[in-house]
Write an enzyme that holds these catalytic residues in place. Sequence first.
Site, PDB file in Angstrom:
ATOM      1  N   ARG A 127       6.985 -11.483   4.789  1.00  0.00           N
ATOM      2  CA  ARG A 127       7.297 -11.986   3.456  1.00  0.00           C
ATOM      3  C   ARG A 127       7.403 -10.855   2.416  1.00  0.00           C
ATOM      4  O   ARG A 127       6.772  -9.815   2.537  1.00  0.00           O
ATOM      5  CB  ARG A 127       6.248 -13.017   3.018  1.00  0.00           C
ATOM      6  CG  ARG A 127       4.783 -12.585   3.111  1.00  0.00           C
ATOM      7  CD  ARG A 127       4.402 -11.615   2.043  1.00  0.00           C
ATOM      8  NE  ARG A 127       3.017 -11.228   1.974  1.00  0.00           N
ATOM      9  CZ  ARG A 127       2.628 -10.079   1.434  1.00  0.00           C
ATOM     10  NH1 ARG A 127       3.511  -9.205   1.008  1.00  0.00           N
ATOM     11  NH2 ARG A 127       1.350  -9.771   1.338  1.00  0.00           N
ATOM     12  N   ASP A 294      -4.843 -13.254   2.297  1.00  0.00           N
ATOM     13  CA  ASP A 294      -5.702 -14.093   1.450  1.00  0.00           C
ATOM     14  C   ASP A 294      -6.579 -14.994   2.316  1.00  0.00           C
ATOM     15  O   ASP A 294      -7.764 -15.186   2.047  1.00  0.00           O
ATOM     16  CB  ASP A 294      -4.858 -14.999   0.538  1.00  0.00           C
ATOM     17  CG  ASP A 294      -3.878 -14.211  -0.318  1.00  0.00           C
ATOM     18  OD1 ASP A 294      -4.160 -13.041  -0.604  1.00  0.00           O
ATOM     19  OD2 ASP A 294      -2.834 -14.781  -0.693  1.00  0.00           O
TER      20      ASP A 294
END
Length: 339
Positions: A127, A294
Amino acid sequence: MEFDGVLLGMCNPLLDISAVVDEPFLQKYGIKLNDAILAEDKHKPMYEELANRPNVEYIAGGATQNSIRVAQWMLQIPGATSYIGCIGKDKFGEEMKKSCALDGVHYYEIDSTPTGTCAVCVVGGERSLVANLSAANCYKSEHLTRPENWALVEKAKYFYISGFFLTVSPDSIQLVAEHAVKNNKFFMMNLSAPFICEFFKDAQEKFLPYMDYVFGNETEARTFSKVHGWETDNVEEIALKISQWPKASGTHKRITVITQGADPVCVAEDGKVKLYPVILLPKEKLVDTNGAGDAFVGGFLSQLIKGKPIEECVRAGCYAANVIIQRPGCTYPEKPDFH
């Protein structure tokens, strides 16, 4: 142990606008995979373009918000976590409130600015992130110091803030960091992105002495090393040097945790480095890496606040990251299957 509000996160709540794109799309906007940047004017049309793609998805995002939600999911203990950030009073803000309804989230809502968004451009499962902070950028420490919000700080024993918040409200970070040191609590941050290490070096250095845990990935660690003139690309060496940076308080030692995608997680503490292998995933099962780092932090924190040893924290982090990369954005099934 009392888990009520034990973990508090603070940062930029963003709604991810995620779509699979192609190489020419990345070139058109001058963006790279595995990077995170703040939007400039040239990136503004990108949001519209992504929104018009048939495969577009809207997912609650923002680095710290992802980590806190994953920690909450892993814990399955209602009210164990809290989160503070700023959104606009608009459709995107409502979306975010819906998806975070169960998560002990305290938004500061403002009328004047739209909710922040993050363009997530996916190519081959990797990404590229381009954040348009908007309302998230308006967070003020006045909100934090209101009695009902400061009560969340008082209650928490662990604080996690991504490096992205350095660009928004360093004074809020200062208040929390000083509170943590004074009260023997744990203060943790993430390197978050190469541009943070490069262009917010002074702010990052100012808070480093307060950090009991430093998280990051290999690209960020190498940028940190370059910016500090350490002349090494060796992630283990860099993790060690970060862990040995002077501390504001001697109560807790500093532990540095660097993820390296499919390569082992590198943990530096007490002058030593340990490597922990990750759960390998066949390429065909990879949906996208958005939220992987995350989620790793979220899994790690879920065990840390239970007082588990580092290897258990890493194992939980690897488990959570493995779940998230098999789904779009930072989303997860109803219950974890972690034992």
